[in-house]
Enzyme design. Sequence first.
Site, short mmCIF file in Angstrom:
data_model
loop_
_atom_site.label_atom_id
_atom_site.label_comp_id
_atom_site.label_asym_id
_atom_site.label_seq_id
_atom_site.Cartn_x
_atom_site.Cartn_y
_atom_site.Cartn_z
N GLN A 125 -1.78 -16.46 9.53
CA GLN A 125 -1.36 -15.30 10.53
C GLN A 125 -2.54 -14.03 10.38
O GLN A 125 -2.46 -13.56 9.10
CB GLN A 125 0.19 -14.41 9.62
CG GLN A 125 -0.05 -13.22 10.58
CD GLN A 125 1.60 -12.39 9.81
OE1 GLN A 125 1.18 -12.51 8.98
NE2 GLN A 125 2.51 -11.74 10.39
N SER A 128 -3.57 -8.41 9.95
CA SER A 128 -3.67 -6.67 9.24
C SER A 128 -5.63 -6.90 9.51
O SER A 128 -6.01 -7.99 9.33
CB SER A 128 -3.60 -7.37 7.74
OG SER A 128 -1.99 -7.31 7.81
N SER A 160 -2.75 -14.88 4.85
CA SER A 160 -1.82 -15.94 3.61
C SER A 160 -2.23 -16.90 4.25
O SER A 160 -2.58 -17.36 4.98
CB SER A 160 -0.26 -15.89 3.50
OG SER A 160 -0.17 -14.55 3.39
N GLU A 243 10.68 -12.26 10.93
CA GLU A 243 10.45 -12.73 9.63
C GLU A 243 10.68 -12.04 9.14
O GLU A 243 10.97 -12.32 7.97
CB GLU A 243 8.48 -12.23 10.21
CG GLU A 243 8.11 -11.65 8.55
CD GLU A 243 6.61 -11.80 9.23
OE1 GLU A 243 6.09 -10.95 9.91
OE2 GLU A 243 5.97 -11.27 7.59
C1 LIG Z 1 0.57 -11.17 -0.54
C2 LIG Z 1 0.34 -10.65 0.29
C3 LIG Z 1 0.43 -11.54 1.70
C4 LIG Z 1 -0.76 -10.83 2.96
N1 LIG Z 1 -0.45 -12.11 3.91
C5 LIG Z 1 -0.71 -11.29 5.49
C6 LIG Z 1 -1.05 -12.28 6.37
O1 LIG Z 1 -0.58 -13.60 6.28
N2 LIG Z 1 -1.09 -12.06 7.38
C7 LIG Z 1 -1.57 -10.58 8.17
O2 LIG Z 1 -2.26 -10.22 8.63
N3 LIG Z 1 -1.69 -9.58 6.37
C8 LIG Z 1 -0.89 -9.49 5.49
N4 LIG Z 1 -0.91 -9.25 4.26
C9 LIG Z 1 -1.15 -7.98 5.01
C10 LIG Z 1 0.49 -6.99 5.21
O3 LIG Z 1 0.41 -7.32 5.91
C11 LIG Z 1 -0.04 -5.23 4.71
O4 LIG Z 1 -0.35 -5.37 3.85
C12 LIG Z 1 0.25 -4.13 4.76
O5 LIG Z 1 1.52 -4.12 6.70
C13 LIG Z 1 0.51 -2.89 4.43
O6 LIG Z 1 -0.35 -2.87 5.12
P1 LIG Z 1 -2.32 -1.74 3.75
O7 LIG Z 1 -2.12 -3.08 2.65
O8 LIG Z 1 -3.30 -1.90 4.65
O9 LIG Z 1 -1.53 -0.74 3.50
P2 LIG Z 1 -1.56 0.77 3.89
O10 LIG Z 1 -1.01 0.51 5.40
O11 LIG Z 1 -2.40 0.83 3.71
O12 LIG Z 1 -0.29 1.40 3.17
C14 LIG Z 1 -0.18 1.74 1.67
C15 LIG Z 1 0.70 2.70 1.28
O13 LIG Z 1 1.37 3.59 2.01
C16 LIG Z 1 2.39 3.44 2.30
N5 LIG Z 1 2.15 4.25 4.07
C17 LIG Z 1 1.31 4.05 5.23
N6 LIG Z 1 1.59 4.42 5.81
C18 LIG Z 1 2.73 4.83 5.93
C19 LIG Z 1 3.49 5.80 6.69
N7 LIG Z 1 3.66 5.99 7.93
N8 LIG Z 1 4.73 6.22 5.62
C20 LIG Z 1 5.13 6.08 4.64
N9 LIG Z 1 4.28 5.47 4.27
C21 LIG Z 1 3.19 5.22 4.52
C22 LIG Z 1 2.62 1.80 2.41
O14 LIG Z 1 3.99 2.36 2.66
C23 LIG Z 1 2.22 1.84 1.41
O15 LIG Z 1 2.61 1.73 0.35
C24 LIG Z 1 -0.20 -9.28 2.72
C25 LIG Z 1 0.12 -8.43 2.26
C26 LIG Z 1 0.10 -9.62 0.92
C27 LIG Z 1 0.30 -8.24 -0.05
#
Ligand SMILES: Cc1cc2nc3c(=O)[nH]c(=O)nc-3n(C[C@H](O)[C@H](O)[C@H](O)COP(=O)(O)OP(=O)(O)OC[C@H]3O[C@@H](n4cnc5c(N)ncnc54)[C@H](O)[C@@H]3O)c2cc1C
Lengths: 374, 310
Positions: A125, A128, A160, A243
């Site tokens: 997928q 991100s 992933s 999902e």
């Molecule tokens: C093991 C793993 C597998 C993954 N697999 C995939 C995949 O296959 N495909 C894919 O596309 N993505 C994947 N992801 C990515 C995942 O979808 C993102 O990590 C997730 O959407 C959060 O984005 P970020 O990590 O950039 O955190 P950010 O969006 O930068 O957030 C950081 C922190 O800020 C908080 N935050 C941000 N905005 C707000 C708000 N408006 N209000 C309150 N809190 C907020 C968040 O809750 C978090 O605690 C994976 C992530 C992990 C850890």
Amino acid sequence: MDLDLDDRAAGFRDEVRAWLAENVPKTPLASFDTATGFEEHRAWEAKLADARLSVVSWPEEFGGQDRTLLEWVLFEEEYYAARAPGRVSQNGIFMLAPTLFSHGTDEQRHRILPAMARGQEIWAQAWSEPEAGSDIAALRSTARRTEGGWLLTGQKTWSSRASFADRAFGLFRSDPEARRHHGLTYVMVDLRAEGVTVRPIPQLDGEPGFAELFFDDVFVPDRDVIGEPGEGWRVAMTTANNERGLSLRSPGRFLAAADALVREWRDAGRPAGTAERVADAWIGARAYQLYTFGTVSRLEAGGKLGPESSVNKLFWSRLDVDLHETALDLLGPEAEVGPEWTDGWLFSLAGPIYGGTDQIQRSTVAERVLGLPR
Amino acid sequence: MKFLLSEEQERFAASLDDLLTSREVDSATRAWARGEHDEGRKLWRELAEIGVTALGVPERYDGLGASDLDLVVAFDRLGYHAVPGPWTDTVAVLPALLDDELLAGVAAGETLASVAFPPHVPYALDADVADTRVAVDGTGLHVFHPATRLSSVDGARRLFRVEPGERIGEADPARAFELGALATAAYLLSAGRWLLDASVEHAKQRHQYGKPIGSFQAVKHLLADVVTELELARPLVHAAALTLTARDVSAAKVAAGRAAHLAARTGLQVHGAIGYTGEHPLGLRLTKVRALLGAWGTPAFHRARVLEAT
Ligand SMILES: Cc1cc2nc3c(=O)[nH]c(=O)nc-3n(C[C@H](O)[C@H](O)[C@H](O)COP(=O)(O)OP(=O)(O)OC[C@H]3O[C@@H](n4cnc5c(N)ncnc54)[C@H](O)[C@@H]3O)c2cc1C
């Protein structure tokens, strides 16, 4: 209201149980986040497909058995109870496939689903991006019109299985002028195509469980666009609800872990001060199982999965962490030598992050389930 | 499998809601706490008219012989509206203890009962207003006499010490106990739901810093956690009504209590000082939830049963 299985469902469950008892590998496969493990898992997926157990709820023409949602849940319970290998094909089966079932063309379904069901094509997928995490609509990777298709440019991340996967599905900005949620197009792309660079990224356990993807004018034919160009957001939202709502974490996994935790607690001589957490983990797993039965009953009666999917995700993500933390605390100094509970623990820590973080889910629940103002 | 309430059960719940919404239940509760039972007994009779008191009573005593799930549907609504009185004792527990003509009075809504069930229910609820008073001692049943009144943390729960009287027979108390715990779980769960609904409503109305407080993320996230706990406890309560196994009943009691307690604590926080006043209806539920957490088996007792049975 009842919890009784009809003959068909009970018979199916027994068949699955018997097949798994016979066929689940006696020694666990290597992690699917390693090159060897990935291939071992592909072989396992093919074996499941031969027994027509890889996608039991799909129509028969795509390799399924046309099983009901309930039967799928029962299958999952048996699968985890039998400690069968994790599904390397899960992104495709649980996220892309439902999208194709509701938005794909017949041609796409016939071309893509059978190969997916056999593990011949493993999907990643690609949603991100470095600058688009929770705020996925901020994505910048583009799809530019060209003769017979589109050219993709940009970068995706945290994808992933992408380190070893064959293909990916994701959203690209096809109309830079349109407002944020508009002008996005949902495409499927070959990860071996010219212009694609995959850079594996090690996770907490050191294995390359996800990857960064770089696209440099990668050609995608029109037939690999899902839904209308520019309508990608709408298409993607079905996948997201699916999902979070049901398929990503079926209750079988938590029930199996909670039962194991109770056994672990007994074996450890019922250490003082731990009963509460162990009991709560089991109660949580049972609650989630029953909640799922309720969701299944509602869907089978014609209901739809809506924002209450976020309630679901909030519940299991916390349950999973609590359950594994409890197991590690019980094991004391033995805990760190793993791997059984430590692997599960490491994985549980990602639950509150992927699939939409728990903070985002809380906001969704507050606004869309409880009706609080934005 | 169909794990959904039937249309008939939904209609029954709605008819309870209609009745209770149109009555001044909170005022009846405040009077009840002062020992003035008229309003509460009137409500009791009205609920009897739509069948609530007859649910658990066998048909031979003019009851409905309804399912345990129907009972849960009723207690769910009684809890939402925080109806005062010994409902659990009379409607859920007593019919499981006795096979007696007296149950006809229960079905008709004329007889209120108070049941002491030590050690889990050491003090008798509303023994002053009860027409029938029974104490369970192992497998023996006794009439009891109410002694000193004790004040509960919840003013509307009038508790009495129990002085054993004449032995009236034998009973298998197991089913009665499960039903007491189950009814309490259902009552708790929906008391919790009321606390959540009131808090959501308040968060939409109350403005600070020029905005509804419900638009602040810190408030939203608290309430989202409450609805999550409540929603996941509900299926446990329903399943316990279907199986009535010790494990399922205990899981339901623990989860419903936990969710309701979170709803109460969060509800008070979201309301601020207004919630702390004796005039606000929030307090009627908050204290009730605290009291019911320990009634019909403490969380520790029920957790131990879950572990034993797993
Ligand atoms: C093991 C793993 C597998 C993954 N697999 C995939 C995949 O296959 N495909 C894919 O596309 N993505 C994947 N992801 C990515 C995942 O979808 C993102 O990590 C997730 O959407 C959060 O984005 P970020 O990590 O950039 O955190 P950010 O969006 O930068 O957030 C950081 C922190 O800020 C908080 N935050 C941000 N905005 C707000 C708000 N408006 N209000 C309150 N809190 C907020 C968040 O809750 C978090 O605690 C994976 C992530 C992990 C850890």
